[in-house]
Design a protein around this motif. Structure first.
Motif, PDB file in Angstrom:
ATOM      1  N   GLU A 125      -3.101   2.298  17.004  1.00 58.52           N
ATOM      2  CA  GLU A 125      -1.874   2.818  17.612  1.00 58.52           C
ATOM      3  C   GLU A 125      -0.922   3.239  16.503  1.00 58.52           C
ATOM      4  O   GLU A 125      -0.982   2.734  15.377  1.00 58.52           O
ATOM      5  CB  GLU A 125      -1.184   1.762  18.478  1.00 58.52           C
ATOM      6  N   GLY A 126      -0.019   4.180  16.829  1.00 60.21           N
ATOM      7  CA  GLY A 126       1.023   4.565  15.887  1.00 60.21           C
ATOM      8  C   GLY A 126       0.508   5.422  14.755  1.00 60.21           C
ATOM      9  O   GLY A 126      -0.370   6.270  14.923  1.00 60.21           O
ATOM     10  N   ARG A 127       1.033   5.174  13.551  1.00 60.33           N
ATOM     11  CA  ARG A 127       0.691   5.971  12.375  1.00 60.33           C
ATOM     12  C   ARG A 127       0.578   5.084  11.152  1.00 60.33           C
ATOM     13  O   ARG A 127       0.955   3.904  11.161  1.00 60.33           O
ATOM     14  CB  ARG A 127       1.758   7.036  12.131  1.00 60.33           C
ATOM     15  N   LEU A 128       0.034   5.667  10.076  1.00 59.37           N
ATOM     16  CA  LEU A 128      -0.031   4.990   8.789  1.00 59.37           C
ATOM     17  C   LEU A 128       1.172   5.394   7.950  1.00 59.37           C
ATOM     18  O   LEU A 128       2.036   6.170   8.387  1.00 59.37           O
ATOM     19  CB  LEU A 128      -1.343   5.345   8.080  1.00 59.37           C
ATOM     20  N   PHE A 129       1.250   4.885   6.723  1.00 62.60           N
ATOM     21  CA  PHE A 129       2.370   5.200   5.856  1.00 62.60           C
ATOM     22  C   PHE A 129       2.376   6.690   5.511  1.00 62.60           C
ATOM     23  O   PHE A 129       1.322   7.337   5.431  1.00 62.60           O
ATOM     24  CB  PHE A 129       2.299   4.390   4.558  1.00 62.60           C
ATOM     25  N   ALA A 130       3.579   7.209   5.297  1.00 62.42           N
ATOM     26  CA  ALA A 130       3.772   8.618   4.933  1.00 62.42           C
ATOM     27  C   ALA A 130       4.739   8.686   3.758  1.00 62.42           C
ATOM     28  O   ALA A 130       5.425   7.702   3.438  1.00 62.42           O
ATOM     29  CB  ALA A 130       4.309   9.399   6.133  1.00 62.42           C
ATOM     30  N   PRO A 131       4.800   9.829   3.081  1.00 67.43           N
ATOM     31  CA  PRO A 131       5.707   9.942   1.914  1.00 67.43           C
ATOM     32  C   PRO A 131       7.151   9.613   2.235  1.00 67.43           C
ATOM     33  O   PRO A 131       7.903   9.176   1.347  1.00 67.43           O
ATOM     34  CB  PRO A 131       5.534  11.405   1.506  1.00 67.43           C
ATOM     35  N   GLN A 132       7.593   9.824   3.489  1.00 65.89           N
ATOM     36  CA  GLN A 132       8.998   9.549   3.810  1.00 65.89           C
ATOM     37  C   GLN A 132       9.318   8.062   3.912  1.00 65.89           C
ATOM     38  O   GLN A 132      10.494   7.690   4.025  1.00 65.89           O
ATOM     39  CB  GLN A 132       9.391  10.233   5.127  1.00 65.89           C
ATOM     40  N   ALA A 161       0.841  -1.195   0.000  1.00 59.90           N
ATOM     41  CA  ALA A 161       0.000   0.000   0.000  1.00 59.90           C
ATOM     42  C   ALA A 161       0.878   1.246   0.000  1.00 59.90           C
ATOM     43  O   ALA A 161       1.952   1.263   0.616  1.00 59.90           O
ATOM     44  CB  ALA A 161      -0.918   0.014   1.218  1.00 59.90           C
ATOM     45  N   ASP A 162       0.410   2.280  -0.691  1.00 57.61           N
ATOM     46  CA  ASP A 162       1.148   3.542  -0.684  1.00 57.61           C
ATOM     47  C   ASP A 162       0.679   4.403   0.494  1.00 57.61           C
ATOM     48  O   ASP A 162      -0.078   3.947   1.350  1.00 57.61           O
ATOM     49  CB  ASP A 162       0.989   4.276  -2.020  1.00 57.61           C
ATOM     50  N   GLU A 190      14.847   3.950   3.021  1.00 56.54           N
ATOM     51  CA  GLU A 190      14.533   4.206   4.423  1.00 56.54           C
ATOM     52  C   GLU A 190      14.299   2.878   5.155  1.00 56.54           C
ATOM     53  O   GLU A 190      14.287   1.806   4.550  1.00 56.54           O
ATOM     54  CB  GLU A 190      13.279   5.086   4.528  1.00 56.54           C
ATOM     55  N   VAL A 191      14.119   2.977   6.465  1.00 57.52           N
ATOM     56  CA  VAL A 191      13.839   1.782   7.265  1.00 57.52           C
ATOM     57  C   VAL A 191      12.561   1.143   6.742  1.00 57.52           C
ATOM     58  O   VAL A 191      11.534   1.802   6.559  1.00 57.52           O
ATOM     59  CB  VAL A 191      13.686   2.150   8.752  1.00 57.52           C
ATOM     60  N   ARG A 192      12.595  -0.159   6.504  1.00 58.42           N
ATOM     61  CA  ARG A 192      11.430  -0.852   5.971  1.00 58.42           C
ATOM     62  C   ARG A 192      10.371  -0.956   7.061  1.00 58.42           C
ATOM     63  O   ARG A 192      10.632  -1.420   8.162  1.00 58.42           O
ATOM     64  CB  ARG A 192      11.828  -2.227   5.452  1.00 58.42           C
ATOM     65  N   VAL A 193       9.155  -0.521   6.714  1.00 57.22           N
ATOM     66  CA  VAL A 193       8.110  -0.397   7.720  1.00 57.22           C
ATOM     67  C   VAL A 193       6.883  -1.200   7.310  1.00 57.22           C
ATOM     68  O   VAL A 193       6.722  -1.580   6.147  1.00 57.22           O
ATOM     69  CB  VAL A 193       7.724   1.086   7.934  1.00 57.22           C
ATOM     70  N   ALA A 194       6.030  -1.435   8.297  1.00 58.82           N
ATOM     71  CA  ALA A 194       4.800  -2.184   8.055  1.00 58.82           C
ATOM     72  C   ALA A 194       3.718  -1.685   9.006  1.00 58.82           C
ATOM     73  O   ALA A 194       4.000  -1.205  10.106  1.00 58.82           O
ATOM     74  CB  ALA A 194       5.026  -3.676   8.264  1.00 58.82           C
ATOM     75  N   VAL A 195       2.483  -1.797   8.539  1.00 62.18           N
ATOM     76  CA  VAL A 195       1.306  -1.533   9.358  1.00 62.18           C
ATOM     77  C   VAL A 195       0.595  -2.868   9.541  1.00 62.18           C
ATOM     78  O   VAL A 195       0.286  -3.558   8.560  1.00 62.18           O
ATOM     79  CB  VAL A 195       0.367  -0.503   8.696  1.00 62.18           C
ATOM     80  N   ILE A 196       0.340  -3.260  10.781  1.00 58.98           N
ATOM     81  CA  ILE A 196      -0.232  -4.571  11.057  1.00 58.98           C
ATOM     82  C   ILE A 196      -1.646  -4.422  11.624  1.00 58.98           C
ATOM     83  O   ILE A 196      -2.034  -3.351  12.095  1.00 58.98           O
ATOM     84  CB  ILE A 196       0.644  -5.382  12.049  1.00 58.98           C
TER      85      ILE A 196
END
Length: 819
Positions: A554-561, A540-541, A566-572
């Motif tokens: 909790e936390g945040r969703l994906f952002a342009p940065q 997902a973008d 960059e550090v590989r991130v995920a939303v679970i």
């Protein structure tokens, strides 16, 4: 022959003389016969007539199943090496092949690009299912090798639609994704397998290595004669237990997997078989309602003919002659009703083929078949004989339980002063069966409404989706694909009425195979091929989750940065957090997209930046609480070049498709759209089977309600007509309005109440035996039962009240002069 000819003329004259009653009987029988014939036509075409494939009972689909953490199992495709292993088992399979889905863009000069749904198939695929080409030839073994696979077979339907059935197309070249492919054959009319396939190309796959096991194939095999599929599945288990090294899948993707098989017929029909039989049972109930009403009307009508039949008996007519004439009249009415029923069957069958929940394979084969095949003529003939015989015999039997000679003395009225037991029993039967159909349809409607309104973890309203695939030849690198997505999104956001746009590897409701093994520092799966954890995934973008209004916990969703480098991130999802981080420390933690968590391999790690509510992915058998994860699309290439654009609109999302298409073609005018649908339309497709069954059951329920109401009205109206003189005398002697109404209502409502009790008993029995499989409910919902009773009670009351009110308006003098 003279007697039969005379009876035929007499019967036609009687039908014409009482044309209003005859039309009601014909309509009633036509509706019942048409509904029953339509469902039997489907069952005949899908279950009784063989599929187009040769030996359909020996064709099996082959995949693997693997153990998962928690004790569950999951089907999965298998690798090319696994395919080659089982293809070599000649004592088990007469032939064995594999296939995998693929999409093409077909290009032609001066025309828009066309999306072509294709399947790559191995040598022997068409031989396994026993299909010969309509024109041309099939693939050769040499063409199923790398470098020699630029050939294509087209479906008959696509050949007709795209090329107008041009016979000169054979051996010509067409451009698929910019590469020339030679058309070598056309498949038979009605053949589309796998479902929705429009073209087939050779698989031409190279064997994999131990370090490169790619699970993407589905097997299809023709079992050797006298070999049971369970024997082969047991052989798979024995290999894994006795000599694991002999089995191609050695666990680099996951644990060793056992072979699983499903008969092709079962895969095509899915859950349709019990549903079709259930709908046929409903159609049979509707036919019984129609028959009960028709028989009751004939009983009442023949009561008016007692004087005529008495005269015929006095003139020497034998009981057999009377029965023969009445039976012939019933046969004539049934045959005319059958003609109307055939019209309903043809229309209904065509509607189901076009709008029903059948797969593309079944739809194409059913449409290509003749309605006269299989058991259909025997079924229709037997149904006609049975119904017509009963329609003739029952009224005739009722007449001869009375003395028709009394009609010549004016005494027949005392025998028909009230609704008789036989007529009342038919009223109760019609009401009872209508009650069963209404209870079933109300439960189906309630279940469908629950499925539509259940929480899926995101807002699908006013969201349009456009799916496409960019060809690898023109987009070989990830940077090219990301640039294409960025430019298309910029064009889409300029469209008037679009509030936001994003892109995912596949939209959440799409049936897209997306599983990945995961491991965490706290809970890596045991070594040695033990069950591992699994999760659904989507790329997902930074806009797609926001426009779907996914609930952030909790936390945040994906952002342009969250881009490349960059550090590989995920939303679970919450289920993922509970399964893999039971201590509640998911946010900020890492996990690996693999079967183990290796601190020395940071490239495989993903940091959790957000936790969202559970998402209902559109996978068969998946649940909303299945652990799921979203990865940042710019950081990953696991989704390949396939993508789905999500467009949030301010108004009707259907209105933006033309503009979105032009936006894509502004960036690349050689890419066709694979799917243009709103999220609501996709949801409706997911519930297509439930919608179809609910719609048909509602038709049955409403039809039975109308027939029961009209039938009850007709019976009571006949009885009021027969009791005209009696009612006139009562009015002349001072009977009040209430007494006349109560007199007429008493018998009709009494039998209706008995019918409701009968319907309740039948409904309890139906739900106890078939409730879970047909309605998704094991017990009755008493609120819906009460609503059904109310509707039927009001209908029965109205059907009896109308003749009662007419009776109160009788002129006593005119009634007394009737004789």
């Amino acid at each position: 022959m003279t007697h039969w000819t005379l009876d035929l003329k007499t019967g036609l004259r009687s039908i014409r003389k009482r044309w209003g009653t005859s039309l009601f009987i014909i309509f009633t029988l036509g509706l019942g016969l048409g509904a029953t014939a339509t469902l039997f036509q489907l069952i005949n075409g899908l279950l009784f007539q063989p599929l187009m494939f040769q030996h359909p009972d020996r064709i099996v689909l082959v995949s693997e199943w693997e153990a998962r953490a928690g004790g569950s199992v999951e089907d999965r495709p298998f690798s090319h090496d696994t395919f080659l292993f089982w293809k070599a088992q000649h004592e088990l399979f007469e032939s064995f092949a594999a296939f995998s889905s693929r999409s093409f863009s077909m290009e032609a000069e001066g025309a828009d690009p066309v999306y072509l749904r294709c399947y790559e198939v191995s040598d022997g695929f068409f031989q396994s299912i026993g299909i010969s080409p309509f024109r041309g030839r099939l693939f050769t073994a040499e063409e199923d090798t790398p470098g020699n696979s630029q050939v294509v077979l087209l479906s008959y339907a696509f050949w007709q639609r795209a090329f107008g059935g041009d016979p000169d197309l054979l051996n010509q070249e067409i451009l698929l994704d910019g590469s020339p492919y030679q058309v070598i054959g056309i498949t038979p009319k009605g053949f589309r397998y796998p479902s929705l396939a429009e073209a087939w190309t050779p698989l031409a796959a190279a064997p994999t290595t131990d370090d490169d096991i790619n699970l993407y194939l589905t097997g299809i095999g023709l079992l050797a004669e006298n070999v049971e599929r369970q024997v082969i599945m047991d052989r798979s288990g024995q290999l894994l237990e006795q000599d694991p090294e002999a089995y191609p899948t050695k666990g680099s993707f996951g644990p060793p997997a056992y072979l699983t098989m499903e008969p092709l017929v079962d895969e095509l029909l899915g859950n349709l078989k019990p549903l079709l039989w259930g709908l046929l049972g409903g159609a049979g109930f509707l036919l019984l309602v129609a028959f009960a009403n028709a028989a009751n009307i004939l009983l009442a009508r023949n009561q008016q003919r007692m004087h005529e039949l008495g005269i015929r008996t006095s003139l020497g007519a034998r009981p057999f002659d009377i029965v023969r004439q009445l039976s012939l009249e019933g046969f004539i009415l049934t045959v005319i009703g059958l003609v109307l029923g055939l019209v309903i069957m043809i229309w209904g069958s065509n509607w189901i083929i076009e709008h029903g929940p059948l797969s593309g394979t079944l739809t194409a084969q059913l449409a290509a078949r003749s309605m006269a095949g299989g058991w259909m003529p025997i079924f229709l003939g037997g149904l006609t004989v049975l119904v017509s015989t009963l329609l003739g015999v029952i009224p005739a039997f009722r007449l001869f339980t009375q003395d028709v000679q009394l009609s010549l003395k004016g005494e027949s009225r005392t025998h028909s002063a009230r609704v008789g037991k036989l007529s009342g029993s038919l009223v109760a039967l019609a009401v009872g069966l209508s009650c069963v159909l209404l209870i079933a349809s109300s439960h189906m409607f309630f279940r469908l409404n629950t499925l539509i309104n259940e929480n899926r973890g995101f807002d699908y309203r006013n969201v349009a989706t456009v799916s496409l695939t960019v060809p690898e030849q023109r987009y070989p690198d990830k940077s090219n694909v990301v640039d294409f997505q960025t430019r298309v999104l910029e064009e889409i956001r300029r469209i008037p009425g679009v509030s936001e746009a994003g892109v995912m590897s596949a939209n959440p409701l799409e049936n897209y195979y997306s599983f990945s093994p995961v491991a965490t520092p706290a809970g890596p799966p045991p070594a040695g091929g033990e069950p591992y954890h699994i999760a659904h995934w989507r790329l997902a973008d930074d806009s797609s989750l926001q426009l779907l209004d996914v609930a952030l916990r909790e936390g945040r969703l994906f952002a342009p940065q969250d881009g490349e480098g960059e550090v590989r991130v995920a939303v679970i999802t919450e289920s993922f957090a509970r399964a893999h981080f039971p201590d509640g420390n998911a946010l900020g933690s890492s996990f690996a997209w693999s079967t183990r968590f290796d601190p020395e391999s940071p490239d495989e790690h993903f940091q959790v930046i957000g936790i969202v509510a559970d998402i209902d992915f559109g996978l068969p058998g998946s649940r909303a609480d299945t652990p799921s994860v979203f990865y940042s699309m710019p950081q990953n290439t696991y989704g390949g070049a396939r993508m789905s654009f999500l467009i949030k609109t301010k108004n009707d999302p259907e209105a933006v498709f033309n503009s979105v298409r032009q936006a894509v073609w502004t960036v690349d005018d050689r890419i066709p759209m694979q799917r243009e649908q709103t999220m609501l339309a996709i949801l409706n497709q997911r519930l297509e089977q439930e919608r179809f069954v609910t719609f048909i059951s509602l038709l049955y329920g409403v039809g039975a309600l109308v027939l029961a109401g009209i039938g009850l009205y007709a019976v009571i109206a006949f009885q009021v007509t027969k009791r005209t003189r009696e009612i006139g005398i009562r009015i002349a002697l001072g009977a009040t309005f209430k007494r006349i109404v109560r007199l007429v209502l008493r018998d009709g409502l009494g039998w209706s109440v008995l019918g409701l009790l009968l319907g309740l008993g039948l409904s309890i029995a139906v739900f106890k035996g078939f409730g879970a499989s047909l309605f998704g409910l094991a017990t009755l919902d008493w609120k819906l039962v009460g609503f059904t009773f109310l509707v039927l009670g009001l209908t029965a009351g109205l059907a009896c009240l109308l003749p009662a009110l007419r009776a109160t308006r009788l002129d006593p003098l005119a009634a007394l002069r009737e004789e």
